[in-house]
Design a protein around this motif. Structure first.
Motif, PDB file in Angstrom:
ATOM      1  N   ALA A 157       0.834  -1.206   0.000  1.00  0.00           N
ATOM      2  CA  ALA A 157       0.000   0.000   0.000  1.00  0.00           C
ATOM      3  C   ALA A 157       0.867   1.253   0.000  1.00  0.00           C
ATOM      4  CB  ALA A 157      -0.933  -0.010   1.214  1.00  0.00           C
ATOM      5  N   MET A 158       1.930   1.252   0.806  1.00  0.00           N
ATOM      6  CA  MET A 158       2.836   2.396   0.798  1.00  0.00           C
ATOM      7  C   MET A 158       3.546   2.498  -0.546  1.00  0.00           C
ATOM      8  SD  MET A 158       6.117   3.379   3.216  1.00  0.00           S
ATOM      9  CE  MET A 158       5.118   3.762   4.659  1.00  0.00           C
ATOM     10  N   GLY A 159       3.962   1.370  -1.091  1.00  0.00           N
ATOM     11  CA  GLY A 159       4.621   1.377  -2.382  1.00  0.00           C
ATOM     12  C   GLY A 159       3.757   1.991  -3.467  1.00  0.00           C
ATOM     13  N   ALA A 160       2.483   1.631  -3.474  1.00  0.00           N
ATOM     14  CA  ALA A 160       1.562   2.174  -4.476  1.00  0.00           C
ATOM     15  C   ALA A 160       1.381   3.673  -4.291  1.00  0.00           C
ATOM     16  CB  ALA A 160       0.219   1.457  -4.390  1.00  0.00           C
ATOM     17  N   ALA A 161       1.316   4.112  -3.031  1.00  0.00           N
ATOM     18  CA  ALA A 161       1.141   5.545  -2.758  1.00  0.00           C
ATOM     19  C   ALA A 161       2.376   6.330  -3.176  1.00  0.00           C
ATOM     20  CB  ALA A 161       0.847   5.761  -1.278  1.00  0.00           C
ATOM     21  N   ILE A 162       3.557   5.794  -2.897  1.00  0.00           N
ATOM     22  CA  ILE A 162       4.796   6.459  -3.300  1.00  0.00           C
ATOM     23  C   ILE A 162       4.882   6.533  -4.819  1.00  0.00           C
ATOM     24  CG2 ILE A 162       7.320   6.229  -3.355  1.00  0.00           C
ATOM     25  CD1 ILE A 162       7.151   5.086  -0.516  1.00  0.00           C
ATOM     26  N   ALA A 163       4.511   5.453  -5.486  1.00  0.00           N
ATOM     27  CA  ALA A 163       4.582   5.409  -6.952  1.00  0.00           C
ATOM     28  C   ALA A 163       3.697   6.475  -7.591  1.00  0.00           C
ATOM     29  CB  ALA A 163       4.185   4.025  -7.449  1.00  0.00           C
ATOM     30  N   ARG A 164       2.598   6.815  -6.923  1.00  0.00           N
ATOM     31  CA  ARG A 164       1.662   7.797  -7.492  1.00  0.00           C
ATOM     32  C   ARG A 164       2.087   9.242  -7.249  1.00  0.00           C
ATOM     33  NH1 ARG A 164      -2.313   3.933  -5.773  1.00  0.00           N
ATOM     34  NH2 ARG A 164      -2.578   5.066  -3.811  1.00  0.00           N
ATOM     35  N   LEU A 165       3.058   9.452  -6.378  1.00  0.00           N
ATOM     36  CA  LEU A 165       3.538  10.819  -6.137  1.00  0.00           C
ATOM     37  C   LEU A 165       4.282  11.319  -7.371  1.00  0.00           C
ATOM     38  CD1 LEU A 165       4.934  10.391  -2.510  1.00  0.00           C
ATOM     39  CD2 LEU A 165       2.786  11.509  -3.150  1.00  0.00           C
ATOM     40  N   PRO A 166       4.046  12.559  -7.783  1.00  0.00           N
ATOM     41  CA  PRO A 166       4.708  13.070  -8.986  1.00  0.00           C
ATOM     42  C   PRO A 166       6.167  13.445  -8.729  1.00  0.00           C
ATOM     43  CG  PRO A 166       3.367  14.787  -7.991  1.00  0.00           C
ATOM     44  CD  PRO A 166       3.108  13.544  -7.197  1.00  0.00           C
ATOM     45  N   HIS A 215      22.579  -1.120   4.396  1.00  0.00           N
ATOM     46  CA  HIS A 215      21.435  -1.248   5.311  1.00  0.00           C
ATOM     47  C   HIS A 215      20.157  -0.768   4.633  1.00  0.00           C
ATOM     48  CE1 HIS A 215      18.986  -1.060   8.919  1.00  0.00           C
ATOM     49  NE2 HIS A 215      18.860   0.248   8.797  1.00  0.00           N
ATOM     50  N   ALA A 216      20.238   0.355   3.939  1.00  0.00           N
ATOM     51  CA  ALA A 216      19.057   0.893   3.252  1.00  0.00           C
ATOM     52  C   ALA A 216      18.533  -0.084   2.212  1.00  0.00           C
ATOM     53  CB  ALA A 216      19.395   2.233   2.602  1.00  0.00           C
ATOM     54  N   ASP A 217      19.433  -0.685   1.455  1.00  0.00           N
ATOM     55  CA  ASP A 217      19.014  -1.639   0.429  1.00  0.00           C
ATOM     56  C   ASP A 217      18.274  -2.819   1.045  1.00  0.00           C
ATOM     57  OD1 ASP A 217      20.148  -0.082  -1.536  1.00  0.00           O
ATOM     58  OD2 ASP A 217      21.959  -1.300  -1.736  1.00  0.00           O
ATOM     59  N   LYS A 218      18.759  -3.302   2.178  1.00  0.00           N
ATOM     60  CA  LYS A 218      18.105  -4.443   2.840  1.00  0.00           C
ATOM     61  C   LYS A 218      16.726  -4.056   3.360  1.00  0.00           C
ATOM     62  CE  LYS A 218      22.446  -6.670   4.139  1.00  0.00           C
ATOM     63  NZ  LYS A 218      23.420  -6.928   5.217  1.00  0.00           N
ATOM     64  N   VAL A 219      16.619  -2.859   3.929  1.00  0.00           N
ATOM     65  CA  VAL A 219      15.325  -2.390   4.439  1.00  0.00           C
ATOM     66  C   VAL A 219      14.327  -2.215   3.300  1.00  0.00           C
ATOM     67  CG1 VAL A 219      14.142  -0.433   5.507  1.00  0.00           C
ATOM     68  CG2 VAL A 219      16.265  -1.298   6.506  1.00  0.00           C
ATOM     69  N   LEU A 220      14.745  -1.555   2.229  1.00  0.00           N
ATOM     70  CA  LEU A 220      13.845  -1.309   1.100  1.00  0.00           C
ATOM     71  C   LEU A 220      13.421  -2.617   0.436  1.00  0.00           C
ATOM     72  CD1 LEU A 220      15.593   1.800  -0.506  1.00  0.00           C
ATOM     73  CD2 LEU A 220      13.500   1.770   0.875  1.00  0.00           C
ATOM     74  N   GLU A 221      14.339  -3.579   0.372  1.00  0.00           N
ATOM     75  CA  GLU A 221      13.994  -4.877  -0.212  1.00  0.00           C
ATOM     76  C   GLU A 221      12.940  -5.589   0.628  1.00  0.00           C
ATOM     77  OE1 GLU A 221      16.122  -9.098  -1.537  1.00  0.00           O
ATOM     78  OE2 GLU A 221      17.319  -7.493  -0.657  1.00  0.00           O
ATOM     79  N   ARG A 222      13.118  -5.574   1.953  1.00  0.00           N
ATOM     80  CA  ARG A 222      12.148  -6.229   2.836  1.00  0.00           C
ATOM     81  C   ARG A 222      10.777  -5.555   2.756  1.00  0.00           C
ATOM     82  NH1 ARG A 222      12.190 -11.109   4.895  1.00  0.00           N
ATOM     83  NH2 ARG A 222      10.690 -10.285   6.414  1.00  0.00           N
ATOM     84  N   LEU A 223      10.769  -4.239   2.619  1.00  0.00           N
ATOM     85  CA  LEU A 223       9.509  -3.494   2.551  1.00  0.00           C
ATOM     86  C   LEU A 223       8.868  -3.567   1.165  1.00  0.00           C
ATOM     87  CD1 LEU A 223      10.528  -0.277   4.542  1.00  0.00           C
ATOM     88  CD2 LEU A 223       9.091  -2.151   5.359  1.00  0.00           C
ATOM     89  N   GLY A 224       9.617  -4.034   0.187  1.00  0.00           N
ATOM     90  CA  GLY A 224       9.112  -4.068  -1.184  1.00  0.00           C
ATOM     91  C   GLY A 224       9.042  -2.697  -1.820  1.00  0.00           C
ATOM     92  N   LEU A 225       9.940  -1.798  -1.418  1.00  0.00           N
ATOM     93  CA  LEU A 225       9.895  -0.403  -1.878  1.00  0.00           C
ATOM     94  C   LEU A 225      11.069  -0.018  -2.766  1.00  0.00           C
ATOM     95  CD1 LEU A 225       8.871   1.384   1.466  1.00  0.00           C
ATOM     96  CD2 LEU A 225       7.363   0.620  -0.381  1.00  0.00           C
ATOM     97  N   ALA A 226      12.016  -0.908  -2.962  1.00  0.00           N
ATOM     98  CA  ALA A 226      13.253  -0.547  -3.648  1.00  0.00           C
ATOM     99  C   ALA A 226      13.012   0.055  -5.027  1.00  0.00           C
ATOM    100  CB  ALA A 226      14.165  -1.768  -3.755  1.00  0.00           C
ATOM    101  N   ALA A 227      12.050  -0.477  -5.755  1.00  0.00           N
ATOM    102  CA  ALA A 227      11.817  -0.026  -7.131  1.00  0.00           C
ATOM    103  C   ALA A 227      11.261   1.387  -7.206  1.00  0.00           C
ATOM    104  CB  ALA A 227      10.861  -0.988  -7.832  1.00  0.00           C
ATOM    105  N   HIS A 228      10.787   1.921  -6.090  1.00  0.00           N
ATOM    106  CA  HIS A 228      10.124   3.224  -6.100  1.00  0.00           C
ATOM    107  C   HIS A 228      11.073   4.390  -5.828  1.00  0.00           C
ATOM    108  CE1 HIS A 228       6.390   1.087  -6.414  1.00  0.00           C
ATOM    109  NE2 HIS A 228       6.590   0.477  -5.258  1.00  0.00           N
TER     110      HIS A 228
END
Length: 231
Positions: free
Chosen positions: A97-106, A119-132
């Motif tokens: 849900a956060m990933g989708a919201a971030i993706a929609r931000l211009p 550390h950041a890469d590991k956190v973003l990977e676990r959260l599923g947010l890295a691509a955003h």
């Protein structure tokens, strides 16, 4: 009464990492905190209690314990970072849900953290947010000078060509929003939601009503969803 800055012109979204992109109650940072204490005790050959006192004193005075240990005792940053980030990231769960919201931000989305890129890469990977996210500006990019040092924000802005007047900054520590606000950024303080116990120092939870804090939220996902839903 202050008038908070808005989001109508924002084209760059800057996020802190720990306790910002995931809830405070996950207490992932508690693991890092414990490792910092262990490193401090071992390096200085002091008791756990004395190490804790030194750790928190340096954290407040230097922005990070690492900076204090480097300045006061000549610690090598690589050694410190390698030790303290050996933690279990499994408490973090994907947040689509956060990933989708971030993706929609211009515009662009960037990470500005006092931690390491690893550390950041590991956190973003676990959260599923890295691509955003377009880039991570970490403590190494900051030349080991942590937030809230003004030069760190200057380096970040220059490196990524960020215009503060069209940028928003999301942070869990109010003191780290002082400089961004002075530079012209819209500032958002992310606080615990109050439903579960969190491990934080009292001063870390202060500043909700500070003049340099434009917005406060205890639900970052919901906050971003409302922003991205604007016409």
């Amino acid at each position: 009464m202050k008038t908070p800055r808005g989001f109508t012109r924002i084209d760059t979204w800057v996020f802190d990492l720990d306790n910002t992109l995931y809830p405070h109650h996950v207490n992932l940072w508690q693991q890092v905190d414990q490792r910092i204490g262990e490193f401090t005790a071992n390096f200085l050959d002091v008791s756990a209690e004395e190490a804790r006192r030194i750790q928190k004193d340096y954290y407040r005075r230097y922005g990070t314990t690492m900076r204090g240990m480097m300045t006061e005792h000549g610690v090598r940053a690589d050694d410190f970072l390698a030790y303290v980030h050996q933690i279990d990231h499994s408490p973090l769960q994907p947040n689509p849900a956060m990933g989708a919201a971030i993706a929609r931000l211009p515009g662009r989305k960037l990470i500005l953290t006092n931690g390491s890129t690893d550390h950041a890469d590991k956190v973003l990977e676990r959260l599923g947010l890295a691509a955003h996210f377009d880039a991570v500006f970490d403590i190494i990019a900051a030349e080991l000078e942590p937030k809230p040092a003004p030069r760190t924000y200057d380096k970040f802005l220059r490196l990524h060509g960020v215009d503060p007047a069209t940028s928003a900054m999301f942070e869990d520590l109010a003191r780290n929003l002082v400089v961004p606000h002075l530079l012209g950024m819209t500032t958002v303080l992310v606080v615990p939601d109050g439903t579960r116990e969190v491990v934080r120092e009292d001063w870390e939870l202060e500043g909700h009503d500070a003049a340099h804090v434009d917005h406060v939220t205890d639900d970052l996902t919901g906050f971003l969803q409302r922003l991205s839903a604007r016409p």
